[in-house]
Scaffold this motif. Sequence first.
Motif, PDB file in Angstrom:
ATOM      1  N   ALA A   8      -1.242   8.883  -6.822  1.00 27.30           N
ATOM      2  CA  ALA A   8      -1.834   9.419  -5.793  1.00 27.30           C
ATOM      3  C   ALA A   8      -3.410   9.036  -5.385  1.00 27.30           C
ATOM      4  O   ALA A   8      -3.601   9.188  -4.432  1.00 27.30           O
ATOM      5  N   THR A   9      -4.044   8.771  -6.384  1.00 29.88           N
ATOM      6  CA  THR A   9      -5.317   8.566  -6.176  1.00 29.88           C
ATOM      7  C   THR A   9      -5.546   7.176  -5.516  1.00 29.88           C
ATOM      8  O   THR A   9      -6.491   6.939  -4.600  1.00 29.88           O
ATOM      9  N   ALA A  15      -5.541   5.421   2.024  1.00 34.41           N
ATOM     10  CA  ALA A  15      -5.630   6.267   3.187  1.00 34.41           C
ATOM     11  C   ALA A  15      -7.232   6.064   3.669  1.00 34.41           C
ATOM     12  O   ALA A  15      -7.491   6.117   4.928  1.00 34.41           O
ATOM     13  N   PHE A  16      -8.009   6.230   2.802  1.00 34.53           N
ATOM     14  CA  PHE A  16      -9.523   6.245   3.018  1.00 34.53           C
ATOM     15  C   PHE A  16      -9.767   5.028   3.716  1.00 34.53           C
ATOM     16  O   PHE A  16     -10.670   4.995   4.660  1.00 34.53           O
ATOM     17  N   ARG A 216      -2.229  -0.967   0.857  1.00 33.72           N
ATOM     18  CA  ARG A 216      -0.946  -0.645  -0.009  1.00 33.72           C
ATOM     19  C   ARG A 216      -0.966  -0.951  -1.382  1.00 33.72           C
ATOM     20  O   ARG A 216      -1.707  -1.837  -1.826  1.00 33.72           O
ATOM     21  N   LEU A 217      -0.250  -0.245  -2.144  1.00 34.68           N
ATOM     22  CA  LEU A 217       0.296  -0.510  -3.601  1.00 34.68           C
ATOM     23  C   LEU A 217       1.305  -1.741  -3.476  1.00 34.68           C
ATOM     24  O   LEU A 217       2.256  -1.822  -2.953  1.00 34.68           O
ATOM     25  N   VAL A 225      -3.837  -2.696  -5.978  1.00 31.23           N
ATOM     26  CA  VAL A 225      -4.117  -2.269  -4.733  1.00 31.23           C
ATOM     27  C   VAL A 225      -4.493  -3.399  -3.760  1.00 31.23           C
ATOM     28  O   VAL A 225      -5.494  -4.080  -3.930  1.00 31.23           O
ATOM     29  N   SER A 226      -3.931  -3.548  -2.851  1.00 32.94           N
ATOM     30  CA  SER A 226      -4.067  -4.636  -1.778  1.00 32.94           C
ATOM     31  C   SER A 226      -4.772  -4.041  -0.516  1.00 32.94           C
ATOM     32  O   SER A 226      -4.226  -3.166   0.029  1.00 32.94           O
ATOM     33  N   ALA A 227      -5.841  -4.423  -0.350  1.00 32.12           N
ATOM     34  CA  ALA A 227      -6.676  -3.593   0.884  1.00 32.12           C
ATOM     35  C   ALA A 227      -7.832  -4.529   1.341  1.00 32.12           C
ATOM     36  O   ALA A 227      -8.392  -5.509   0.697  1.00 32.12           O
TER      37      ALA A 227
END
Length: 432
Positions: A8-9, A15-16, A216-217, A225-227
Amino acid sequence: MPVSTTDATAAGLCAFIDASPSPFHVCRTVAGELEARGFTPLAESRPWPSDGPSRHYVVRGGSLVAWATADFSGATPFRVVGAHTDSPNLRVKQYPDLLSAGWQLVGLEPYGGALLNSWLDRELGVSGRLSVRDGNAVRERLIRIDEPILRVPQLAIHLSENRGGVTLDPQRHVNAVWGVGYESAAFVDFVAGRIEVDPDQVLGWELMTHDLTPSRLVGRDQDLVSAPRLDNQGTCFAGLQAFLAAIDDPGAAIPVLAMFDHEEVGSQSDRGAQSDLLPTVLERIVLSRDGGRTDYLAALAGSVCASGDMAHATHPNYPDRHEPAHRIEVNGGPVLKVNQNLRYATDAAGAGAFALACAQAGVPLQRYVHRADLPCGSTIGPMTAARTGMPTVDVGAPQLAMHSARELMGAADVPSYAAALAAFLTPETTGR
């Protein structure tokens, strides 16, 4: 299956980031979260209220400082979590309209230490802010175009002098295609149309590109986390979560969240960490508590800052590029960064404060040292320490591919990083 706290975190971080393609949008995203918790914005150009316990924030361009006061005296020390809102990218030039070989181009230039090859062959959107004339006034308008309007094409391997990949010239090789034709297409006119203003009303802009692939995870167990922009929105998110956790029970110090623009280009600007933003905000907090200059200096003398930026995880394909005795693991906990030549500000006092916070939060602590034969990067820590006199500790969460258009970190490191920063913001006692 129930969603774990880690998932969730980490999803919250995704999302942030997706909501915040530019430093200005980072500030908007954070401001929205703060206002949902009862914070109100203050203007630096107006008097600030002396209203007892309060929750406020200020925004200066792409920088933001927030604080929460309880029944504190004017000389109460601060606990500051610092971060930066900017990330390396490709930004739009002032005369962006170019033509070449039947292609319509948008002129771009690198911002910060961008890994240029990582920006090739990606669908890119545009975001930032514009100054727009409104009668005899100038208004700021944010813009975000999440559509694939730009692309920087790679050179085919058959045309390259080096079959292992091209060497990119930042002047000639990072312009983006956005159309076909022999007549110039007006990029600023296009952007103006998206905010429904006449192009002649646009007086200035700070526009930048962003990768449109959602965060996304990933991984076999979705524990990564890929971002884009993990450096340093990973800290912006974790710092915000820590700050919101600290405001209801602030301990013996005033919790402060300070996020600065322009770290990637040296921080020397009106809103960078070398500016007067943090010192003046802290002094005005003291003044609003009926304190004076002496109280402000006393408050600084008891304050501590955690300068948060991302850290280098040990790369599995390049382990030789890391200090052998200081291996850093993803999902291994927050990282304490030390450099004897003060590229990081950490000293024994700051290290003690953060190590204690990690112990109190129940999260492991890793210690990073850069290879002595490689140049070490820096962050806002040294300049924050110099501007305020606070003991400052440089910390972060481990990641791979720093300064790439797409970066990678551990999902479990997101909540552990936030927990450590929350414990740092809520000390039981203060003092050096």
